[in-house]
Scaffold this motif. Structure first.
Motif, mmCIF file in Angstrom:
data_model
loop_
_atom_site.group_PDB
_atom_site.id
_atom_site.type_symbol
_atom_site.label_atom_id
_atom_site.label_comp_id
_atom_site.label_asym_id
_atom_site.label_seq_id
_atom_site.Cartn_x
_atom_site.Cartn_y
_atom_site.Cartn_z
ATOM 1 N N GLY A 49 0.799 -1.223 0.000
ATOM 2 C CA GLY A 49 0.000 0.000 0.000
ATOM 3 C C GLY A 49 0.823 1.261 0.000
ATOM 4 N N ALA A 50 2.123 1.187 0.282
ATOM 5 C CA ALA A 50 2.978 2.371 0.247
ATOM 6 C C ALA A 50 2.962 2.958 -1.164
ATOM 7 N N THR A 51 2.791 4.291 -1.264
ATOM 8 C CA THR A 51 2.653 4.927 -2.582
ATOM 9 C C THR A 51 3.603 6.106 -2.719
ATOM 10 N N LEU A 52 3.968 6.383 -3.968
ATOM 11 C CA LEU A 52 4.721 7.594 -4.290
ATOM 12 C C LEU A 52 4.341 8.025 -5.687
ATOM 13 N N THR A 53 4.630 9.297 -6.000
ATOM 14 C CA THR A 53 4.441 9.823 -7.353
ATOM 15 C C THR A 53 5.717 10.522 -7.794
ATOM 16 N N LEU A 54 5.913 10.540 -9.108
ATOM 17 C CA LEU A 54 7.119 11.142 -9.665
ATOM 18 C C LEU A 54 6.759 11.835 -10.966
ATOM 19 N N SER A 55 7.079 13.120 -11.050
ATOM 20 C CA SER A 55 6.935 13.847 -12.308
ATOM 21 C C SER A 55 8.234 13.713 -13.096
ATOM 22 N N PHE A 56 8.119 13.450 -14.385
ATOM 23 C CA PHE A 56 9.300 13.308 -15.223
ATOM 24 C C PHE A 56 8.967 13.760 -16.633
ATOM 25 N N THR A 57 10.024 13.907 -17.449
ATOM 26 C CA THR A 57 9.860 14.356 -18.823
ATOM 27 C C THR A 57 10.611 13.421 -19.750
ATOM 28 N N GLY A 58 10.015 13.073 -20.892
ATOM 29 C CA GLY A 58 10.729 12.283 -21.881
ATOM 30 C C GLY A 58 9.991 11.050 -22.320
ATOM 31 N N THR A 59 10.732 10.140 -22.957
ATOM 32 C CA THR A 59 10.124 8.983 -23.604
ATOM 33 C C THR A 59 10.224 7.703 -22.779
ATOM 34 N N ALA A 60 11.020 7.715 -21.714
ATOM 35 C CA ALA A 60 11.223 6.480 -20.944
ATOM 36 C C ALA A 60 11.366 6.800 -19.466
ATOM 37 N N ILE A 61 10.884 5.856 -18.647
ATOM 38 C CA ILE A 61 11.011 5.974 -17.197
ATOM 39 C C ILE A 61 11.216 4.575 -16.618
ATOM 40 N N GLY A 62 12.078 4.492 -15.643
ATOM 41 C CA GLY A 62 12.339 3.221 -14.981
ATOM 42 C C GLY A 62 12.939 3.472 -13.623
#
Length: 656
Positions: free
Chosen positions: A565-578
């Motif tokens: 249930g632990a949650t986080l959010t991340l704003s990013f820019t571009g074509t790929a995220i990992g």
């Protein structure tokens, strides 16, 4: 009015720059001047000048098939009875005068060229029997350790095996002050550097022993000039412990002169038999040239060596690059071949990591430490082990190359495909391994040199030259395997620097193979994430379960969550995220979505997680529109079957 260069005009100029630079400026043309022919102990002796140095070879009356030969180092006219016996049996005897260079790298470079001349131009056998008398031991062992695959055996008489003993006189030997000063000058050593020198004949015998090169020392038991306890006995003891075959014979019949250093040779026919048995029949190994492609060559590193006298070389790869072996040998070779160049070497090998991690860590682990003129890149072993899909491999490998060219548009890159059992099985089944094919596709597109060591190992096993079980032993190569890797990479470098292969002008296309390559890949700090319930930023994470870790992925900041249930959010820019994470025994599963899309599930465990807190890189998406996005991540209550928990530990986010 001065016009500002646009990115478009730079693209037009760049191929012209490449065209001007592509020719290999560091080639060393061998200069051969014929000399007289004379009789030597009833045999024909051919004199010539080799690169300005006196040289000769003696012809046998009837050469044996394959032209086996003996190479004498220093004192070539001392104790020649054995040589005469070998000549009568069909051997050639050869010599080049590198006297008073004490086996220093400058002498070894001459030896390399002399060997190439005799084998390529005169058809001498690919393996040579080395004969070293006294200080000649410095030469034969220096060259044999650099080229174990080219040596059939070593015969040495009272050989110097440690410069500290002779001419240094730092032990029981009185040494030779004049020769010691001369040696310091040839090597460019201070006294302290000479005493700390760690590449004497007694040092680093692993590769020679792995090739099972037979060694025979004949000695005077009371030699006080080159004491056995400081030379032969140390070398032979170490060589035997490494698995190398070795014999010592004490000469006791006849006068012992020059403090026991000079003695008559008993049973010269025995030692001729030793050399003959190790050298005949002559077997030609598979050629190295089969396993590398020069393509556009190495014009930039050649120019940096020639003009700037300063060059940066980076090694990017997994554990086979991280571990000592081929990488250190390549570094030593470059320093020895180009002694006037100041080299900087960037060691960027990290165990377990393949092309995907390499693409996103390239900025931190390579470019932040220096801009390479030459980059060695390998990922094929870990791409197979990590299950990296074909498209991701292409995007990652291409991304690294394009990223490197942003930092240095002229950078040279060598792609390398290393061996492991799965690839060997693919070749046995008549298939080119996917990872090898992708390395070659990228190399062909960008006209880069490449080395296919996976195929070389398969072919040499098939040809009966070696075995995986007893010689290569593991995907982390044994000393034998490290030598194969190094020798093939050296052959590629030499083929370009010597101008023996033709390079095409490296006008690689500006257009990418794949529009979504990870050329803007980098680490996004974990502090950028917005944490909700259950996540903690641990400033100095280390495990409390006593399970091993990898250097660089412990005692550092990490985002940690262990409860579902632990949650986080991340704003990013571009074509790929990992994300780059640590997958240990309690690795769990996460659910994630991008831009409010449907949730997807990702398993964070690996087959190795029970034994190691393993660095592991996962891609959430690699084909996104090039704009701003939001990642939402939550810890799943579902536990992987083999895991002891539901943990997630994030070291980096990956953004392209």
């Amino acid at each position: 009015m001065k016009k500002k260069l646009t990115s478009h005009s730079i693209r037009l100029i760049l191929p012209l720059v490449f065209l001007c630079l592509w020719l290999p400026p560091t080639a060393h043309a061998q200069t051969i001047t014929p000399g007289k022919t004379e009789q030597w102990h009833d045999f024909e002796k051919v004199h010539f000048t080799f690169d300005g140095l006196p040289a000769w070879y003696v012809k046998p009356p009837k050469p044996l098939p394959g032209n086996p030969w003996v190479w004498r180092a220093h004192f070539p006219d001392w104790h020649t009875t054995m040589d005469s016996l070998l000549l009568q049996r069909g051997f050639h005897i050869a010599y080049v005068n590198t006297n008073d260079r004490y086996g220093a790298p400058v002498a070894m470079m001459v030896w390399d060229r002399f060997y190439q001349y005799l084998t390529d131009k005169l058809g001498f056998a690919p393996k040579v029997a080395l004969e070293g008398v006294s200080r000649g031991g410095l030469y034969v062992y220096g060259w044999a350790k650099r080229n174990p695959e080219k040596v059939s055996c070593i015969y040495a008489e009272a050989p110097v095996c440690d410069i500290k003993s002779w001419p240094g006189g730092k032990g029981k030997s009185k040494g030779d002050e004049k020769s010691w000063k001369q040696l310091l000058g040839v090597y460019g050593f201070t006294e302290e550097q000479a005493l700390a020198y760690a590449d004497n004949p007694i040092d680093h015998l692993e590769g020679l022993a792995a090739y099972k090169v037979p060694v025979l020392h004949v000695i005077g038991p009371k030699d006080a000039l080159v004491p056995n306890n400081e030379n032969t006995f140390i070398l032979i003891d170490r060589y035997l412990k490494l698995g190398g075959p070795a014999t010592v014979y004490s000469m006791t019949r006849g006068p012992q002169q020059l403090e026991g250093h000079h003695f008559p040779i008993e049973h010269p026919d025995w030692w001729a038999n030793f050399i003959e048995q190790a050298s005949v029949p002559v077997v030609k190994p598979l050629p190295k040239t089969t396993y590398f492609q020069v393509r556009g060559g190495l014009p930039h590193i050649a120019q940096a060596i020639r003009q700037q006298k300063k060059a940066t070389v980076a090694f990017l790869g997994g554990s086979i690059t991280h571990n000592p072996g081929w990488r250190d040998k390549v570094s030593q070779f470059l320093q020895e071949r180009f002694p006037d160049t100041q080299f900087t070497f960037i060691k960027a090998g990290i165990p377990s990591l393949g092309s995907l991690p390499h693409a996103f860590r390239f900025q931190q682990d390579v470019l932040d430490k220096g801009t390479p003129d030459l980059l060695f890149l390998e990922a094929a072993v870990n791409d197979r082990g990590n299950g990296t899909d074909s498209l991701t491999q292409i995007r990652a490998m291409e991304g690294i190359i394009r990223h490197a060219r942003k930092a240095n548009p002229a950078v040279d890159v060598v792609l390398m495909s290393f061996a492991e059992p799965h690839k060997t099985r693919d070749y046995l089944a008549g298939k080119v391994p996917l990872e090898v094919a992708n390395h070659e596709r990228v190399a062909t597109w960008y006209k880069l040199p490449s080395v296919n060591l996976a195929q070389e190992i398969h072919d040499r096993i098939k040809a009966g030259e070696m075995s995986w079980e007893f010689d290569f032993k593991d995907l982390h190569p044994s000393p034998f395997g490290q030598e194969i890797y190094y020798q093939t990479i050296k052959a590629l470098l030499n083929s370009y620097f010597d101008g023996t292969t033709t390079a095409t002008a490296p006008m690689a296309p500006i257009r990418p193979m794949n529009a979504r390559s990870f050329e803007r890949g980098h680490y996004l700090p974990i502090q950028k994430a917005t944490l909700s319930n259950g996540w903690t930023l641990v400033e100095n994470w280390r495990p409390d379960d006593k399970i091993p870790t990898r250097e660089g992925f412990v005692n550092r900041p990490m985002l940690v969550a262990t409860q579902p249930g632990a949650t986080l959010t991340l704003s990013f820019t571009g074509t790929a995220i990992g994300m780059g994470l640590i997958s240990g025994p309690d690795a769990g599963m996460v659910e994630y979505r991008i831009d409010k899309g449907p949730y997807q599930t990702m398993d964070l465990s690996t087959p190795w997680s029970k034994q190691l807190h393993l660095p592991w890189y996962k891609l959430f998406a690699g084909d996104l529109p090039d704009k701003k996005h939001t990642l939402e991540l939550r810890l799943s209550a579902v536990k992987p079957e083999a895991s002891t928990g539901t943990a997630c530990r994030i070291v980096y986010f990956l953004e392209n």
